[in-house]
Scaffold this active site. Sequence first.
Site, PDB file in Angstrom:
ATOM      1  N   GLY A 159     -10.162  -1.742  26.185  1.00  0.00           N
ATOM      2  CA  GLY A 159     -11.244  -2.065  27.101  1.00  0.00           C
ATOM      3  C   GLY A 159     -12.165  -3.134  26.557  1.00  0.00           C
ATOM      4  O   GLY A 159     -12.208  -3.379  25.346  1.00  0.00           O
ATOM      5  N   ASN A 206      -4.808   5.034  20.623  1.00  0.00           N
ATOM      6  CA  ASN A 206      -5.391   5.352  21.933  1.00  0.00           C
ATOM      7  C   ASN A 206      -5.106   4.207  22.902  1.00  0.00           C
ATOM      8  O   ASN A 206      -5.398   3.052  22.597  1.00  0.00           O
ATOM      9  CB  ASN A 206      -6.897   5.572  21.779  1.00  0.00           C
ATOM     10  CG  ASN A 206      -7.623   5.652  23.112  1.00  0.00           C
ATOM     11  OD1 ASN A 206      -8.542   4.891  23.371  1.00  0.00           O
ATOM     12  ND2 ASN A 206      -7.214   6.574  23.951  1.00  0.00           N
ATOM     13  N   ARG A 219     -21.314  -2.081  24.406  1.00  0.00           N
ATOM     14  CA  ARG A 219     -20.007  -2.605  24.808  1.00  0.00           C
ATOM     15  C   ARG A 219     -20.150  -3.922  25.581  1.00  0.00           C
ATOM     16  O   ARG A 219     -19.332  -4.834  25.420  1.00  0.00           O
ATOM     17  CB  ARG A 219     -19.268  -1.561  25.645  1.00  0.00           C
ATOM     18  CG  ARG A 219     -18.820  -0.324  24.878  1.00  0.00           C
ATOM     19  CD  ARG A 219     -17.667  -0.625  23.933  1.00  0.00           C
ATOM     20  NE  ARG A 219     -16.466  -1.000  24.647  1.00  0.00           N
ATOM     21  CZ  ARG A 219     -15.419  -0.198  24.846  1.00  0.00           C
ATOM     22  NH1 ARG A 219     -15.427   1.030  24.361  1.00  0.00           N
ATOM     23  NH2 ARG A 219     -14.346  -0.615  25.489  1.00  0.00           N
ATOM     24  N   HIS A 279      -9.827   9.788  29.623  1.00  0.00           N
ATOM     25  CA  HIS A 279      -8.971   8.912  28.823  1.00  0.00           C
ATOM     26  C   HIS A 279      -9.371   8.898  27.350  1.00  0.00           C
ATOM     27  O   HIS A 279      -8.551   8.617  26.491  1.00  0.00           O
ATOM     28  CB  HIS A 279      -9.054   7.494  29.405  1.00  0.00           C
ATOM     29  CG  HIS A 279      -8.035   6.536  28.889  1.00  0.00           C
ATOM     30  ND1 HIS A 279      -6.671   6.781  28.925  1.00  0.00           N
ATOM     31  CD2 HIS A 279      -8.161   5.299  28.318  1.00  0.00           C
ATOM     32  CE1 HIS A 279      -6.022   5.750  28.415  1.00  0.00           C
ATOM     33  NE2 HIS A 279      -6.905   4.841  28.032  1.00  0.00           N
TER      34      HIS A 279
END
Length: 270
Positions: free
Chosen positions: A23, A90, A169, A247
């Site tokens: 991501g 992951n 982020r 997730h």
Amino acid sequence: MHLHYDEAGSHKGMPVVMLHGGGPGASGMSNFKNNLPAFAEHFRTLVIDQPGYGKSDKPEVQGNYFTFAATALKDLLDELGIDQAHLVGNSLGGGTAVRFALENPERAGRLVLMGPGGLSLNVFAPDPTEGVKRLAEFGSGPSREKMAAFLRTLVFDQRLVTDELIDERFAAASDPASRNAMASMGASFFDPASYEQGLLWREAHRLRHRVLLIWGREDRVNPVDGALVAMKMIRRAQLHVFGGCGHWVQLEKAAEFNRLAIEFLNGGNT
């Protein structure tokens, strides 16, 4: 290529390499900071920033990203004198781990894969999934609101998506080099010359390693039905599903994940 990594633990025996998801704004420690202390009590543990992420170099991806990142990982392990390592991956990192094990079978120990990219094949859930849609929306024109929407697809417990996390982020993902790297990574999965290398489920039958698949029942990025083909194809696989979990299994179920994965890597559940 320089790959940044954080390291803890000095135990003898096979090291553990942790590979984060893909991501925007992701990095090794952003994914695994709650897991590293527990793993370091048992293993020498390296938390890698994959190519294009965190403090690692951000070159244009050559070929498919999984192969590109697996090659970079092999080079790093060569540099560190590590002949063999367990792999914990992951999402995107799960795909890198699988490609590394397929290309270098003698250098991979056991694999712990959480909602792994490329290995997950949606049998019932529609494509693109909700999480993938939010990811594409962010890539088409980044904003803090789009980052928040994407992060909320990663977890079942929405309280985990704090303002601090969103800001952290978004700041990391807004750097021009990071944006270019993210675009290059995404495009590599649609390159006609190499996109089939990303379809790891088609090669999963070649894995002879012991593999622990871990999924969140409420995963909205790689839904849990994506585990079915992997379970069928991988000879020495086992599957654990956490209810009330999305997730980010290693974050939402950190203590339980740590116990489960460490026991498996130490030779349990054989």
